[in-house]
Enzyme design. Structure first.
Site, PDB file in Angstrom:
ATOM      1  CB  SER B  85      -1.081  -0.074   1.310  1.00 46.55           C
ATOM      2  OG  SER B  85      -1.819   1.091   1.399  1.00 46.55           O
ATOM      3  CG  ASP B  86       2.943   4.792  -1.798  1.00 52.34           C
ATOM      4  OD1 ASP B  86       3.441   5.107  -0.605  1.00 52.34           O
ATOM      5  OD2 ASP B  86       3.015   5.839  -2.799  1.00 52.34           O
ATOM      6  CB  THR B  87      -1.141   7.057   1.730  1.00 54.43           C
ATOM      7  OG1 THR B  87      -1.629   5.513   2.122  1.00 54.43           O
ATOM      8  CG2 THR B  87      -1.949   8.174   1.621  1.00 54.43           C
ATOM      9  CB  THR B 121      -4.541   4.822  -0.137  1.00 53.95           C
ATOM     10  OG1 THR B 121      -4.136   5.657   0.903  1.00 53.95           O
ATOM     11  CG2 THR B 121      -3.765   3.660   0.150  1.00 53.95           C
ATOM     12  N   GLY B 122      -2.953   3.419  -2.982  1.00 52.49           N
ATOM     13  CA  GLY B 122      -3.177   2.429  -3.863  1.00 52.49           C
ATOM     14  C   GLY B 122      -2.873   1.171  -3.095  1.00 52.49           C
TER      15      GLY B 122
END
Lengths: 211, 211
Positions: B85-87, B121-122
């Site tokens: 996850s990345d934001t 977020t991905g």
């Protein structure tokens, strides 16, 4: 936004007139020092007497705060601020409070499927005039947040209810835990859905302590 | 919405490829059992190579998940599911990640005053095909949430930064704690602002485990 006030607030006796663990958590998370004195105010105002649900929650919040004020006014060190709060879910002109049993919770949650409802929280803040509770100021406000539920099947709803999470919560769900998976989005203050409109509270607190 | 799946999920080795304490908290709060293996993927993709910020976060999330998959694939008991996850915060076609210092945090937060920005977020979920990491399925999605800040003065912003809360957070604020007082409202998934789009994650998890 309370950081410039924190020194001053630390000298105050602040009382939260609510037994809700979620309201306590929200205020603890922002570093506020306060004590919890749950109100014994009977939450039985006639909903039909109020034109809007946000008037109902503010009046109940006032009832809670006033009961605690009456009880603590004669303390050796009386409170400097008392905070009352009440939360309901509203949809189709109905007001939902805590479910009375599992079947009631099931009816509530089923009715939310694939659509939005509104959560209202009313807050009342009481401060004594000249440090004396014979006379006091009342600050009152409310916030509404729209909450959109996804659609899930009855089995999923029943198994969610079996976790016990819905039973002590207005509207029969908890957004901050497993109930959060059911919610596709909100519009407004998140903390209001948990039971306390944090931004408006901070804003009014700044007004009270800088005026 | 994961309750019907919880028995099955309890038998799985689920790995969160992120060191974010907030992502861990969100997943713990819904009762998921998992382990944390922070990714060593270097977050240095060229932002200019992506047309949209949500493509950038998904590609970074994939990089994080793939690095952990490579490391754990040969374990005696390899993972059944790896979550990356990345934001980021986006505003005016700029992408904001973690502030590099206090002054950078001040610039970021000042730019949010009285207006809205979007948090993306991905998430990438990897599952091995036939229990073997030589080949695997990739599930990828993102969520965007609009966040509206109130206006406060510079002194208030600086004192908020002095709490230390902004420094390890994408966009330089934490909605779940003191930063929440600054936010008048959001539109979308709250947990997405904390760093993990809970509803979409649950929805995709159900799809993975019931298909």
């Amino acid at each position: 936004m309370l950081e410039p006030l924190m020194h001053r607030l630390a000298t105050q006796r602040i009382v939260l007139a609510s037994g809700s663990p979620r309201r306590k958590l929200i205020l603890e998370n922002i570093g506020l020092k306060f004590e919890v004195v749950p109100s014994t105010f009977e939450e039985n105002l006639r909903k039909e007497d109020f034109e809007f649900p946000f008037d109902y929650v503010k009046e109940t919040a006032k009832g809670k705060a006033l009961e605690v004020a009456k009880r603590l006014a004669k303390d050796a060190r009386p409170p400097d601020l008392i905070i009352g709060s009440d939360t309901v879910v509203t949809m189709d002109n109905k007001i939902y409070e805590k479910p009375v049993d599992k079947e009631h919770a099931f009816q509530m949650i089923s009715s939310y499927m694939g659509r939005s409802h509104t959560v209202y929280t009313g807050v009342v803040m009481l401060t004594p005039k000249k440090g004396n509770w014979d006379d006091f100021n009342i600050t009152s406000f409310h916030a509404g947040t729209d909450v959109t539920f996804a659609e899930v099947d009855s089995d999923t709803i029943r198994k969610y209810i079996d976790t016990g999470e819905p039973m002590d919560k207005a509207g029969g769900y908890g957004i901050q835990a497993a109930g959060g998976t059911l919610i596709s989005g909100i519009n407004g203050d998140y903390f209001n859905v948990m039971g306390f409109p944090l931004h408006l509270f901070a804003k009014h607190l700044v007004q009270i302590y800088t005026s």
